[in-house]
Design a protein around this motif. Structure first.
Motif, PDB file in Angstrom:
ATOM      1  N   GLU A  62      38.329 -35.367  35.068  1.00  0.00           N
ATOM      2  CA  GLU A  62      38.603 -34.121  34.360  1.00  0.00           C
ATOM      3  C   GLU A  62      38.844 -34.310  32.865  1.00  0.00           C
ATOM      4  O   GLU A  62      38.508 -33.429  32.066  1.00  0.00           O
ATOM      5  N   TRP A  63      39.417 -35.460  32.434  1.00  0.00           N
ATOM      6  CA  TRP A  63      39.722 -35.636  31.009  1.00  0.00           C
ATOM      7  C   TRP A  63      38.462 -35.536  30.152  1.00  0.00           C
ATOM      8  O   TRP A  63      38.517 -35.123  28.997  1.00  0.00           O
ATOM      9  N   TYR A 115      41.743 -32.816  25.681  1.00  0.00           N
ATOM     10  CA  TYR A 115      42.200 -32.554  27.056  1.00  0.00           C
ATOM     11  C   TYR A 115      43.724 -32.676  27.147  1.00  0.00           C
ATOM     12  O   TYR A 115      44.409 -31.761  27.605  1.00  0.00           O
ATOM     13  N   TRP A 116      44.257 -33.800  26.667  1.00  0.00           N
ATOM     14  CA  TRP A 116      45.700 -34.019  26.837  1.00  0.00           C
ATOM     15  C   TRP A 116      46.519 -33.186  25.855  1.00  0.00           C
ATOM     16  O   TRP A 116      47.687 -32.902  26.110  1.00  0.00           O
ATOM     17  N   TRP A 165      48.598 -36.930  37.237  1.00  0.00           N
ATOM     18  CA  TRP A 165      49.725 -37.242  36.332  1.00  0.00           C
ATOM     19  C   TRP A 165      50.932 -36.387  36.722  1.00  0.00           C
ATOM     20  O   TRP A 165      52.056 -36.876  36.799  1.00  0.00           O
ATOM     21  N   HIS A 166      50.674 -35.103  36.979  1.00  0.00           N
ATOM     22  CA  HIS A 166      51.755 -34.179  37.322  1.00  0.00           C
ATOM     23  C   HIS A 166      52.423 -34.630  38.616  1.00  0.00           C
ATOM     24  O   HIS A 166      53.661 -34.661  38.722  1.00  0.00           O
ATOM     25  N   MET A 184      46.162 -29.494  27.929  1.00  0.00           N
ATOM     26  CA  MET A 184      46.374 -29.279  29.369  1.00  0.00           C
ATOM     27  C   MET A 184      47.845 -28.959  29.639  1.00  0.00           C
ATOM     28  O   MET A 184      48.706 -29.423  28.917  1.00  0.00           O
ATOM     29  N   PRO A 185      48.158 -28.146  30.680  1.00  0.00           N
ATOM     30  CA  PRO A 185      47.266 -27.577  31.680  1.00  0.00           C
ATOM     31  C   PRO A 185      46.660 -26.226  31.284  1.00  0.00           C
ATOM     32  O   PRO A 185      45.754 -25.731  31.956  1.00  0.00           O
ATOM     33  N   GLN A 242      54.876 -37.577  38.291  1.00  0.00           N
ATOM     34  CA  GLN A 242      56.174 -37.333  37.650  1.00  0.00           C
ATOM     35  C   GLN A 242      57.314 -37.275  38.667  1.00  0.00           C
ATOM     36  O   GLN A 242      58.473 -37.483  38.318  1.00  0.00           O
ATOM     37  N   GLU A 296      43.653 -37.727  34.933  1.00  0.00           N
ATOM     38  CA  GLU A 296      43.628 -36.295  35.241  1.00  0.00           C
ATOM     39  C   GLU A 296      45.047 -35.750  35.307  1.00  0.00           C
ATOM     40  O   GLU A 296      45.938 -36.377  35.900  1.00  0.00           O
ATOM     41  N   TYR A 297      45.217 -34.570  34.766  1.00  0.00           N
ATOM     42  CA  TYR A 297      46.522 -33.910  34.741  1.00  0.00           C
ATOM     43  C   TYR A 297      47.085 -33.730  36.160  1.00  0.00           C
ATOM     44  O   TYR A 297      48.263 -33.944  36.413  1.00  0.00           O
ATOM     45  N   ARG A 298      46.204 -33.318  37.081  1.00  0.00           N
ATOM     46  CA  ARG A 298      46.570 -33.103  38.490  1.00  0.00           C
ATOM     47  C   ARG A 298      47.386 -34.280  39.033  1.00  0.00           C
ATOM     48  O   ARG A 298      48.477 -34.105  39.575  1.00  0.00           O
TER      49      ARG A 298
END
Ligand code: FAD
Ligand code: DLZ
Length: 506
Positions: free
Chosen positions: A400-401, A318-319, A110-111, A322-323, A114, A106-108
């Motif tokens: 989410e992906w 998705y990737w 992953w972000h 996103m976002p 970072q 999920e981007y959430r």
């Protein structure tokens, strides 16, 4: 003496080919697994999903320990707020030179990862997730410069790349896609086999009690928890599917069945998505079933297409976007989610059954998700974010992906047709054709207005009418738009008025 690494394994990364685990060293590295509040609460997850993940994590941790790894496992009761807090504890306790983790789904998250290096004061390697069949780089290369990203063409490339169902480089049987043979409606043609129940063991039983205590208001009837929580049990369930249900999978893939939540579906998405099963292995096993004459080509192809095609494709989408993708809302749909999405209390029989089994079991098959619940949300103009959050919460396989492109892109057409060439909008006639719910329903699928008319009918025309400027530009909608345009003005006004009256009751 080698430097020690801290290896974080997330709940949906429970596979031996997790890139953070493949070169893990017993006796040197520390493996961390953590049940934490943030991951458990970012949506109102179905309790089946939480039990599946916590129990599978505890079983996997046990196997890792038996194989000589030093495992630090945090239970939810230890009160850690998030995954970063778990790492902070380890980094303070054990001298580790770096943290290694497979990229999350999920981007959430992953972000947030970072900035872990800065906040933890130790290098954090977020490794590419190699458990999919198409790397993100390969997907981006495929997408690059294309006006439309149609799954079908992506899927053909994947068939060639993995040599699945090929005969000298050409598709077996001469066609890439046998979807047209896989749309038979349900009229009780054949018996539906009973599923093999897995009785919860002591670990799962303990998790069930803890989850009932900690998540009293989440959906999910845990008295019905029968999911596999180990690799061996997930493989056995899949083997049962190949032997018993796969032969009828293709034919009844789109069927809506009053008597069974599962019909002939595989029930493996939850295992693929958390690492208990591997996508290539299941595709190859389905191909073998066909080569051994145990199922038709259309069944094997239909099944393989879902995994090699759709599953990889939605992840790539998705990737890729996103976002920004999560903000799209083609039709500016904003109507609040009706309360019955959380109770299942509606008189529409098809929707009632799909919602109830989603809430109680965390499962609905594809056509229920797309053409019953998603179609209703699309026609009624339900708020895109609220619908996506609902899907992310209720299904046991939801991350989410995979959830977002399916819900926002495929079901709600919120991405301006990036995924689907036209909206998956349908009236009650479609639902009647695909199954046997209408016979038990108080609404009549042949009527459009009036208290006994199937609400899908007037909502369908209301959707066509209110979005006609946009839909009129879509060549694939031409026939239906023409049909609506030609209708008598008073008749159209009556249908729209009835739909509005009905929508007001939501
Ligand atoms: P089967 O019908 O037996 O199919 C076999 C496998 O193919 C599935 O296990 C799954 O891994 C894969 N598959 C099939 N269709 C898709 C698809 N469209 N996208 C990705 N994989 C697919 N699937 C999820 O895994 N998680 C989700 O959160 C999710 N949300 C969805 C939301 C909507 C609105 C829609 C329309 C579909 C969604 N799907 C999701 C896809 C699909 O509905 C489920 O994968 C499937 O119903 C799972 O049941 P099964 O394992 O019995 O699948
Ligand atoms: C879904 C979920 C839940 C309910 N709980 C946890 C948890 O306590 N610990 C954990 O590592 N992962 C959990 N997950 C899965 C994560 O939310 C998932 O890894 C991300 O959403 C990325 O896919």
């Amino acid at each position: 003496m080698s430097e020690s690494h801290c290896i974080l394994v997330l709940a949906d990364q429970l596979s031996w080919d997790n890139p953070a685990l493949v070169d893990a060293r017993p006796g040197i590295d520390t493996i961390v697994m953590a049940e934490v509040a943030e991951e458990a609460n970012y949506v109102r997850h179905n309790r089946h999903k939480i039990v599946l993940l916590f129990s599978a994590m505890r079983h996997f941790a046990q196997v890792l320990a038996e194989r000589g790894f030093s495992v630090r496992y945090f239970r939810l009761s230890e009160g850690l707020p998030d995954l970063e807090a778990a790492l902070k504890k380890i980094v303070a306790e054990v001298p580790v030179s770096r943290v290694r983790v497979c990229a999350p789904g999920e981007y959430r998250l992953w972000h947030s990862m970072q900035t872990w290096t800065d906040r933890l004061g130790v290098a954090v390697d977020v490794l590419e997730d190699t458990r999919f069949l198409c790397t993100l780089e390969a997907f981006n290369d495929w997408a690059d410069g294309k006006k439309q990203l149609r799954m079908e063409f992506f899927y053909r490339e994947m068939r060639k790349r993995y040599q699945l169902l090929l005969d000298n480089g050409e598709p077996e049987g001469g066609k890439w896609n046998y979807d047209s043979e896989n749309r038979v409606g349900w009229r009780n043609q054949i018996p539906i086999p009973a599923r093999h129940d897995i009785v919860p063991d002591a670990v799962t039983t303990e998790v069930i009690d803890e989850v009932l205590d900690a998540f009293p208001n989440n959906p999910g009837d845990l008295s019905q928890f029968r999911l596999a929580v180990t690799h061996a049990d997930a493989e056995a369930q899949f083997e049962w599917f190949c032997e018993v249900a796969l032969p009828s999978f293709g034919t009844y893939q789109d069927a809506l069945v009053e008597e069974s939540p599962w019909v002939f579906h595989s029930l493996i998405s939850m295992y693929l998505n958390c690492g208990l099963l591997k996508p290539l292995v299941v595709c190859q096993r389905a191909e073998r079933a066909w080569r051994e004459g145990r199922c038709s080509l259309s069944a094997a192809e239909g099944f393989i297409r879902q995994i090699l095609g759709w599953r990889e494709y939605v992840r790539g989408i998705y990737w890729l976007w996103m976002p920004e993708y999560a903000e799209r809302n083609t039709f500016d749909a904003k109507r609040p989610l009706p309360e019955f999405f959380w109770t299942g209390e509606t008189d529409m029989r098809c929707l009632q059954q799909a919602l109830r089994q989603s809430l109680d079991l965390g499962y609905a098959h594809h056509i229920q998700r797309l053409m019953v619940i998603g179609n209703f949300a699309l026609l009624a103009g339900l708020d895109v974010k609220a619908v996506c959050e609902w899907y992310l919460a209720v299904y046991v396989d939801a991350y989410e992906w995979v959830e977002l492109p399916n819900t926002a892109g495929m079901a709600l057409y919120a991405d301006h047709g990036a995924m689907a060439s036209k909206p998956y909008a349908a009236s009650g006639k479609y639902i009647q054709k695909q199954g046997n719910h209408c016979k038990q329903c108080r609404y009549n699928p042949s009527k459009v207005t009036g208290t006994d008319a199937c609400p899908y009918n007037s909502l369908y025309w209301h959707f066509i009418d209110r979005h006609s400027p946009l839909l009129g530009k879509n060549a694939r909608m031409g026939l239906i738009m023409g049909n609506w345009r030609k209708r008598n003005v008073d008749e159209k006004a009556a249908i729209v008025a009835w739909a509005e009256e009905w929508l007001a009751t939501l």
